[in-house]
Design a protein around this motif. Structure first.
Motif, PDB file in Angstrom:
ATOM      1  N   LYS A 259      14.466   6.087  -3.199  1.00 37.33           N
ATOM      2  CA  LYS A 259      14.194   5.581  -4.544  1.00 37.33           C
ATOM      3  C   LYS A 259      13.758   6.735  -5.435  1.00 37.33           C
ATOM      4  O   LYS A 259      13.028   7.628  -4.998  1.00 37.33           O
ATOM      5  CB  LYS A 259      13.101   4.508  -4.501  1.00 37.33           C
ATOM      6  CG  LYS A 259      13.032   3.646  -5.746  1.00 37.33           C
ATOM      7  CD  LYS A 259      14.294   2.814  -5.936  1.00 37.33           C
ATOM      8  CE  LYS A 259      14.201   1.917  -7.162  1.00 37.33           C
ATOM      9  NZ  LYS A 259      15.484   1.241  -7.445  1.00 37.33           N
ATOM     10  N   THR A 316       8.768   4.342   0.068  1.00 34.74           N
ATOM     11  CA  THR A 316       9.775   4.233  -0.988  1.00 34.74           C
ATOM     12  C   THR A 316      11.032   3.529  -0.501  1.00 34.74           C
ATOM     13  O   THR A 316      11.811   3.025  -1.329  1.00 34.74           O
ATOM     14  CB  THR A 316      10.143   5.614  -1.558  1.00 34.74           C
ATOM     15  OG1 THR A 316      10.692   6.438  -0.534  1.00 34.74           O
ATOM     16  CG2 THR A 316       8.934   6.302  -2.161  1.00 34.74           C
ATOM     17  N   PHE A 319      11.234   0.010  -1.843  1.00 30.96           N
ATOM     18  CA  PHE A 319      11.472  -0.179  -3.269  1.00 30.96           C
ATOM     19  C   PHE A 319      12.967  -0.137  -3.567  1.00 30.96           C
ATOM     20  O   PHE A 319      13.397  -0.510  -4.650  1.00 30.96           O
ATOM     21  CB  PHE A 319      10.730   0.892  -4.078  1.00 30.96           C
ATOM     22  CG  PHE A 319       9.246   0.682  -4.102  1.00 30.96           C
ATOM     23  CD1 PHE A 319       8.636   0.024  -5.147  1.00 30.96           C
ATOM     24  CD2 PHE A 319       8.460   1.133  -3.056  1.00 30.96           C
ATOM     25  CE1 PHE A 319       7.260  -0.175  -5.167  1.00 30.96           C
ATOM     26  CE2 PHE A 319       7.087   0.940  -3.057  1.00 30.96           C
ATOM     27  CZ  PHE A 319       6.488   0.279  -4.110  1.00 30.96           C
ATOM     28  N   ARG A 479       4.471  -2.649  -2.470  1.00 34.05           N
ATOM     29  CA  ARG A 479       5.555  -2.994  -3.383  1.00 34.05           C
ATOM     30  C   ARG A 479       5.078  -3.975  -4.445  1.00 34.05           C
ATOM     31  O   ARG A 479       5.406  -3.851  -5.629  1.00 34.05           O
ATOM     32  CB  ARG A 479       6.735  -3.575  -2.595  1.00 34.05           C
ATOM     33  CG  ARG A 479       8.043  -3.580  -3.374  1.00 34.05           C
ATOM     34  CD  ARG A 479       9.228  -3.779  -2.477  1.00 34.05           C
ATOM     35  NE  ARG A 479       9.382  -5.174  -2.065  1.00 34.05           N
ATOM     36  CZ  ARG A 479      10.394  -5.613  -1.316  1.00 34.05           C
ATOM     37  NH1 ARG A 479      11.315  -4.750  -0.897  1.00 34.05           N
ATOM     38  NH2 ARG A 479      10.484  -6.879  -0.985  1.00 34.05           N
ATOM     39  N   MET A 489       5.392   4.667  -9.605  1.00 35.05           N
ATOM     40  CA  MET A 489       6.619   4.862  -8.829  1.00 35.05           C
ATOM     41  C   MET A 489       6.955   6.352  -8.701  1.00 35.05           C
ATOM     42  O   MET A 489       7.281   6.851  -7.622  1.00 35.05           O
ATOM     43  CB  MET A 489       7.774   4.118  -9.493  1.00 35.05           C
ATOM     44  CG  MET A 489       9.136   4.373  -8.840  1.00 35.05           C
ATOM     45  SD  MET A 489       9.298   3.597  -7.226  1.00 35.05           S
ATOM     46  CE  MET A 489       9.447   1.885  -7.715  1.00 35.05           C
TER      47      MET A 489
END
Length: 500
Positions: A259, A316, A319, A479, A489
């Protein structure tokens, strides 16, 4: 000399006139002697999935023979978390079939991948590649067939944005220059990977393309051809090493991270698989998907929750595995459907001769297109240890042959619609979901670990180490906590930017 070997991009294959699988120690010595090679590199993937390197200068013929025959000692506790410092010595011994002329070394150098051995001279039971070899042996023992694989290696190239010919945001798929900025970089990577023995299918720009803070992020993909599964894993780790080294030369940054930021396409590491017997692809029967393929798919459906423990190994990863991002979230499979976990891509099963239609001067072809059919697991990403991941997939596919109700499972989990569309909500509700965190993946692996440890494939120490690593992230609600907060993020992406 065989013309095919002479044209082979691997310089050793072309010079020696034999396939890499047939390389001997004498062949390596001959190439070194005749081509002015002054250094030898041993390379081996550690617990973080990256290749490590040990350099040797060639002092004389006796020393060269010694290192090629005996390998060398290394500190296993610095390479793998499951090895204690009190008894950490391991041997690394080169595999001659992996030798390639190092394209980055100023001093002429041969590099080779190595295998790990313990103090008794036995293959290290918890070594990722040896685990894959054990998985393949068990698969063949149960099915009488062989397992082949290949990867789709997606990555982002990051460089200063000059503002010229901007690509359309999230519309970079197969884009040409000048809208795609790094096509030449990708083709140069492909040439080096081929020189190192990689069997490449093709390369192209991918969907992701955007700018942040004066930097352009362009997603690319290099896809390989199906080969023996252990070779597929070798090729992927070498390819990542080559892409990163060439990027360093150009001053680019590279990430295989799953991500990048909220709302933009993440990078996966899709694995295609096919099962063969006596050189024949067994994935089709009469032009339709075979029971062999359906049994393998059923096994993957059953073990899907725990496969994420091997294929999605940092926070990650989860995500990326969200709805409406062409990444799977539910345990299902289907034909040509990118919303599913396991996809059956187009397999050239149409009866028409498309080459003849496109080129009327060509005679009708007798080409056997059945060899091209694969099935594709779409959940993994670049954080994976590719040896552990493919080993896990081999175990899952073998499990499908051990289940009495495998074909029923395959039928029950098949979908032929986009499951994320509102009108298909009832179908979606009946499907199991993939884990949403490293912690949840660890739970799934804990529940299913006996299936991976069966037949001595995954060692208990390896499973324990994977569980410990996943749970250390403490990301069970991460998340939900971050949501679409761009700044949080980006902080998370930065932390795991150079994964795998």
């Amino acid at each position: 000399m065989n013309r095919e070997l002479k044209l082979n991009p691997n310089k050793l294959v072309a010079f020696l006139g034999k396939p890499a699988k047939e390389f001997t120690k004498a062949d390596i010595v001959e190439y070194i002697t005749e081509n002015g090679i002054r250094m030898v590199n041993f390379m081996y993937p550690a617990g973080d999935g990256r290749l490590k390197t040990l350099n040797f200068v060639i002092n004389n013929a006796d020393y060269l023979d010694t290192i090629l025959t005996c390998g060398e000692r290394v500190d296993g506790s610095s390479l793998f978390s499951f090895i204690e410092a009190g008894s950490s010595d391991l041997y690394v011994v080169p595999r001659f079939s992996t030798a390639f002329h190092d394209p980055f070394a100023e001093i002429p150098t041969i590099s080779m991948l190595c295998s790990f051995f313990n103090k008794d001279g036995e293959p290290l039971a918890s070594a990722p590649r040896y685990t894959l070899l054990k998985a393949l042996a068990a698969f063949e023992e149960v099915t009488g067939m062989q397992f082949e694989a290949m990867g789709e290696l997606e990555y982002y190239v990051i460089a200063p944005d000059e503002g010229l010919f901007p690509a359309t945001d999230q519309r970079g798929y197969h884009e040409s220059a000048p809208y795609a900025k790094f096509n030449e970089f990708r083709t140069e990577c492909m040439a080096y990977i081929a020189q190192a023995g990689g069997k490449i299918k093709y390369g192209h720009s991918e969907v992701g393309n955007f700018s942040i803070d004066g930097m352009i992020y362009e997603q690319n993909e290099i896809e390989f051809l199906p080969v023996a599964a252990e070779d597929a894993a070798d090729q992927l780790v070498i390819a990542k090493w080559i892409i990163r080294n060439l990027a360093y030369r150009y001053g680019y940054d590279i990430t295989f991270a799953p991500k990048i930021t909220a709302g933009k396409a993440g990078s996966g590491l899709h694995i295609h698989m096919r099962i063969v017997k006596d050189g024949k692809n067994m994935m089709l029967d009469g032009g339709v998907l075979s029971d062999t393929a359906r049994r393998a798919i059923a096994g993957m459906m059953e073990l899907a929750p725990s496969i994420t423990a091997f294929g999605n190994t940092n926070p990650t990863s989860y995500f990326r595995l969200v709805p409406h991002q062409e990444a799977p979230t539910n345990v299902c499979w289907g034909d040509r459907n990118r919303s599913v976990l396991v996809r059956v891509p187009l397999g050239w099963t149409a009866k028409s001769d498309m080459c003849h239609i496109a080129n009327p001067l060509e005679k009708l072809s007798e080409y056997d297109t059945s060899q091209k059919q694969t099935v594709e697991m779409r959940s993994p990403d670049g954080s994976a240890d590719v040896y552990e991941l493919i080993a896990g997939l081999v175990v899952a596919c073998r499990y499908g042959f051990e289940l009495d109700n495998a074909l029923d499972i395959a039928q029950r989990t098949y979908v032929n619609v986009n499951i994320h569309q509102r009108e298909n909500a009832s179908k979606l509700e009946g499907l199991a979901q993939l884990p949403d965190s490293c912690a949840a993946s660890a739970d799934a692996l804990e529940r299913q670990r006996a299936l991976y440890e069966a037949r001595g494939v995954f060692s208990p120490a390896m499973i324990d180490g994977i569980l410990k690593s996943l749970r250390a992230f403490d990301d069970r609600t991460l998340r939900e906590d971050i949501g679409n907060d761009r700044e949080q993020m980006l902080q998370l992406v930065h932390k795991y930017f150079h994964c795998g």
